[in-house]
Design a protein around this motif. Structure first.
Motif, PDB file in Angstrom:
ATOM      1  N   ALA A 176       7.804 -10.217 -14.979  1.00 12.07           N
ATOM      2  CA  ALA A 176       7.450 -11.076 -13.839  1.00 12.07           C
ATOM      3  C   ALA A 176       8.441 -10.853 -12.696  1.00 12.07           C
ATOM      4  N   ALA A 177       9.709 -10.715 -13.034  1.00 14.58           N
ATOM      5  CA  ALA A 177      10.726 -10.484 -12.007  1.00 14.58           C
ATOM      6  C   ALA A 177      10.489  -9.136 -11.329  1.00 14.58           C
ATOM      7  N   GLU A 178      10.123  -8.133 -12.141  1.00 12.75           N
ATOM      8  CA  GLU A 178       9.858  -6.804 -11.575  1.00 12.75           C
ATOM      9  C   GLU A 178       8.626  -6.839 -10.655  1.00 12.75           C
ATOM     10  N   ALA A 179       7.577  -7.546 -11.069  1.00  7.32           N
ATOM     11  CA  ALA A 179       6.363  -7.661 -10.253  1.00  7.32           C
ATOM     12  C   ALA A 179       6.679  -8.396  -8.951  1.00  7.32           C
ATOM     13  N   GLN A 180       7.518  -9.419  -9.049  1.00  8.30           N
ATOM     14  CA  GLN A 180       7.894 -10.176  -7.864  1.00  8.30           C
ATOM     15  C   GLN A 180       8.719  -9.301  -6.911  1.00  8.30           C
ATOM     16  N   ALA A 181       9.580  -8.474  -7.458  1.00  7.56           N
ATOM     17  CA  ALA A 181      10.385  -7.575  -6.637  1.00  7.56           C
ATOM     18  C   ALA A 181       9.492  -6.556  -5.934  1.00  7.56           C
ATOM     19  N   ARG A 182       8.526  -5.997  -6.658  1.00 11.96           N
ATOM     20  CA  ARG A 182       7.582  -5.044  -6.037  1.00 11.96           C
ATOM     21  C   ARG A 182       6.773  -5.723  -4.936  1.00 11.96           C
ATOM     22  N   PHE A 183       6.334  -6.962  -5.213  1.00 13.77           N
ATOM     23  CA  PHE A 183       5.579  -7.713  -4.208  1.00 13.77           C
ATOM     24  C   PHE A 183       6.440  -7.955  -2.959  1.00 13.77           C
ATOM     25  N   GLY A 184       7.706  -8.296  -3.177  1.00 16.47           N
ATOM     26  CA  GLY A 184       8.639  -8.517  -2.067  1.00 16.47           C
ATOM     27  C   GLY A 184       8.815  -7.258  -1.243  1.00 16.47           C
ATOM     28  N   HIS A 185       8.960  -6.119  -1.904  1.00 14.58           N
ATOM     29  CA  HIS A 185       9.100  -4.837  -1.192  1.00 14.58           C
ATOM     30  C   HIS A 185       7.820  -4.499  -0.442  1.00 14.58           C
ATOM     31  N   LEU A 212       5.008  -4.062   4.686  1.00 15.81           N
ATOM     32  CA  LEU A 212       3.919  -4.431   5.603  1.00 15.81           C
ATOM     33  C   LEU A 212       4.461  -5.076   6.881  1.00 15.81           C
ATOM     34  N   LEU A 213       5.452  -5.958   6.721  1.00 18.14           N
ATOM     35  CA  LEU A 213       6.048  -6.593   7.891  1.00 18.14           C
ATOM     36  C   LEU A 213       6.730  -5.563   8.791  1.00 18.14           C
ATOM     37  N   THR A 214       7.411  -4.610   8.180  1.00 18.67           N
ATOM     38  CA  THR A 214       8.066  -3.548   8.950  1.00 18.67           C
ATOM     39  C   THR A 214       7.038  -2.742   9.725  1.00 18.67           C
ATOM     40  N   GLU A 215       5.930  -2.408   9.067  1.00 19.45           N
ATOM     41  CA  GLU A 215       4.851  -1.676   9.754  1.00 19.45           C
ATOM     42  C   GLU A 215       4.303  -2.470  10.931  1.00 19.45           C
ATOM     43  N   LYS A 216       4.067  -3.774  10.698  1.00 16.37           N
ATOM     44  CA  LYS A 216       3.502  -4.617  11.761  1.00 16.37           C
ATOM     45  C   LYS A 216       4.475  -4.737  12.932  1.00 16.37           C
ATOM     46  N   VAL A 217       5.763  -4.919  12.646  1.00 16.63           N
ATOM     47  CA  VAL A 217       6.761  -5.030  13.709  1.00 16.63           C
ATOM     48  C   VAL A 217       6.828  -3.726  14.496  1.00 16.63           C
ATOM     49  N   THR A 218       6.803  -2.588  13.797  1.00 19.17           N
ATOM     50  CA  THR A 218       6.820  -1.285  14.465  1.00 19.17           C
ATOM     51  C   THR A 218       5.582  -1.113  15.327  1.00 19.17           C
TER      52      THR A 218
END
Length: 85
Positions: free
Chosen positions: A6-15, A20-26
């Motif tokens: 669950a922690a690994e899935a949450q980390a992947r989701f966070g990344h 996505l946020l980085t792409e949108k900001v760019t």
């Protein structure tokens, strides 16, 4: 082990969200730059149009002056030909 998964899935989701946020900001930054360029180009175009309008006005004044000179020249030519008769 389920907690680790669950922690690994949450980390992947966070990344993933971070990516996505980085792409949108760019993308937004690129759009702002493009919009700024268009605004600057538009203001230069407006300035160019204003300059062309001023030049057109000056050319009209010159045309009127030339027209008057031509008319005066015709009058002078007529007077000269009358005097030479």
């Amino acid at each position: 082990m389920a907690a680790g998964g669950a922690a690994e899935a949450q980390a992947r989701f966070g990344h993933s969200v971070k990516g996505l946020l980085t792409e949108k900001v760019t993308s937004c930054g690129t759009d702002v730059i493009a919009l700024t360029k268009q605004v600057l180009k538009g203001s230069r175009s407006a300035e160019s149009l204003r300059k062309m309008a001023i030049i057109t006005t000056h050319l009209q004044y010159q045309q009127e002056a030339i027209q008057k000179n031509v008319e005066q020249s015709s009058n002078l030519r007529d007077q000269l030909s009358h005097l030479l008769k």
